[in-house]
Design a protein around this motif. Structure first.
Motif, PDB file in Angstrom:
ATOM      1  N   VAL A  34       0.838  -1.202   0.000  1.00 61.32           N
ATOM      2  CA  VAL A  34       0.000   0.000   0.000  1.00 61.32           C
ATOM      3  C   VAL A  34       0.869   1.247   0.000  1.00 61.32           C
ATOM      4  O   VAL A  34       0.667   2.185  -0.781  1.00 61.32           O
ATOM      5  N   ALA A  35       1.871   1.277   0.883  1.00 62.64           N
ATOM      6  CA  ALA A  35       2.730   2.457   0.989  1.00 62.64           C
ATOM      7  C   ALA A  35       3.503   2.706  -0.292  1.00 62.64           C
ATOM      8  O   ALA A  35       3.626   3.852  -0.741  1.00 62.64           O
ATOM      9  N   LEU A  36       4.022   1.655  -0.911  1.00 57.06           N
ATOM     10  CA  LEU A  36       4.799   1.839  -2.129  1.00 57.06           C
ATOM     11  C   LEU A  36       3.924   2.359  -3.261  1.00 57.06           C
ATOM     12  O   LEU A  36       4.351   3.218  -4.045  1.00 57.06           O
ATOM     13  N   ALA A  44       7.185   3.609   1.882  1.00 53.96           N
ATOM     14  CA  ALA A  44       7.394   2.218   2.273  1.00 53.96           C
ATOM     15  C   ALA A  44       8.443   2.097   3.370  1.00 53.96           C
ATOM     16  O   ALA A  44       8.276   1.335   4.330  1.00 53.96           O
ATOM     17  N   VAL A  45       9.532   2.851   3.254  1.00 57.50           N
ATOM     18  CA  VAL A  45      10.582   2.792   4.271  1.00 57.50           C
ATOM     19  C   VAL A  45      10.081   3.376   5.590  1.00 57.50           C
ATOM     20  O   VAL A  45      10.424   2.883   6.673  1.00 57.50           O
ATOM     21  N   THR A  46       9.250   4.400   5.533  1.00 57.55           N
ATOM     22  CA  THR A  46       8.684   4.959   6.755  1.00 57.55           C
ATOM     23  C   THR A  46       7.832   3.922   7.477  1.00 57.55           C
ATOM     24  O   THR A  46       7.863   3.820   8.709  1.00 57.55           O
ATOM     25  N   VAL A  47       7.071   3.131   6.736  1.00 63.20           N
ATOM     26  CA  VAL A  47       6.297   2.055   7.355  1.00 63.20           C
ATOM     27  C   VAL A  47       7.228   1.048   8.025  1.00 63.20           C
ATOM     28  O   VAL A  47       6.971   0.586   9.137  1.00 63.20           O
ATOM     29  N   ALA A 165      -2.394   2.398   8.589  1.00 59.36           N
ATOM     30  CA  ALA A 165      -2.809   3.799   8.647  1.00 59.36           C
ATOM     31  C   ALA A 165      -1.721   4.712   8.095  1.00 59.36           C
ATOM     32  O   ALA A 165      -1.994   5.641   7.322  1.00 59.36           O
ATOM     33  N   VAL A 166      -0.471   4.451   8.462  1.00 62.01           N
ATOM     34  CA  VAL A 166       0.637   5.266   7.956  1.00 62.01           C
ATOM     35  C   VAL A 166       0.861   4.989   6.475  1.00 62.01           C
ATOM     36  O   VAL A 166       1.168   5.905   5.706  1.00 62.01           O
ATOM     37  N   ALA A 167       0.677   3.742   6.058  1.00 60.55           N
ATOM     38  CA  ALA A 167       0.797   3.418   4.636  1.00 60.55           C
ATOM     39  C   ALA A 167      -0.217   4.192   3.811  1.00 60.55           C
ATOM     40  O   ALA A 167       0.082   4.672   2.719  1.00 60.55           O
TER      41      ALA A 167
END
Length: 224
Positions: A34-36, A44-47, A165-167
């Motif tokens: 999802v993040a990517l 993605a790295v933040t997740v 949620a962050v993603a």
């Protein structure tokens, strides 16, 4: 390669929330996929950083940086088998403190991101030319963001819920769920990279770029 409009189901390769998540057996979206799709490599790295933070494996270092903690190594963690390869790469790459920008340039992280992109391409979620998410993936992302609004706090959220949620929402969710760490580690605020929910990014390399899905943005700033 699949047509650009397909691959919506591949946007979020399902992960089973059972023993690894500790709260049932339902299937949930993969936060890293999802993040990517939403925000590219930085998201993605933040997740991955948040996942490590929730395991106690990463702490804020000098202002604007992160470092590994003195907690047991990931290999000794009781959920070791559930650790995502990108988490492993980020943890291994924090052999010395780094901010998010430096972390994205480290070889292990770049290789792990490339592998996730390859898997999403094979699932029909990403196209190879021009590189980026398919139309179906972007539509599903917008729908999922609408179905899972920005949280107002941590109460009642599982670890997986927080990662997702962050993603989905970037810095808006990060500042709700881990406000102090997010600032101290340079993920948001001065020195952070703006991610107001939909961050322009590149699909050919490590970070930066020009893609957005046109789905709007959230309040707050910082990296996601």
């Amino acid at each position: 390669m699949r047509p650009a409009g397909t691959g919506a189901a591949g946007l979020m390769p399902k992960v089973t929330r059972g023993a690894a998540m500790g709260d049932g057996m339902s299937e949930e979206p993969d936060p890293y996929a999802v993040a990517l799709v939403r925000g590219g490599p930085r998201a993605a790295v933040t997740v991955a950083v948040l996942a490590l933070r929730l395991r106690g494996a990463v702490v804020a270092g000098r202002p604007g940086t992160m470092r590994t903690s003195r907690a047991p190594a990931l290999a000794e963690h009781p959920l070791e088998r559930a650790v995502h390869p990108l988490e492993r790469a980020v943890h291994a790459s924090l052999y010395r403190p780094a901010g998010l920008g430096e972390l994205l340039r480290r070889t292990g992280v770049r290789q792990a991101l490339a592998q996730v992109r390859t898997e999403l391409t094979e699932a029909g979620t990403f196209r190879t030319f021009p590189p980026g998410p398919t139309l179906g993936a972007r539509r599903l992302l917008r729908r999922t963001r609408a179905e899972r609004p920005l949280p107002t706090g941590r109460e009642g959220l599982s670890r997986h819920d927080m990662l997702l949620a962050v993603a989905l929402h970037g810095a808006g969710a990060l500042t709700v769920l881990e406000p102090r760490f997010a600032v101290d580690a340079g993920l948001v605020g001065r020195g952070g990279t703006a991610d107001n929910g939909l961050l322009p990014h590149s699909w050919g390399g490590g970070c930066g770029g020009s893609y957005t899905d046109g789905g709007g943005s959230d309040s707050g700033s910082g990296s996601g």
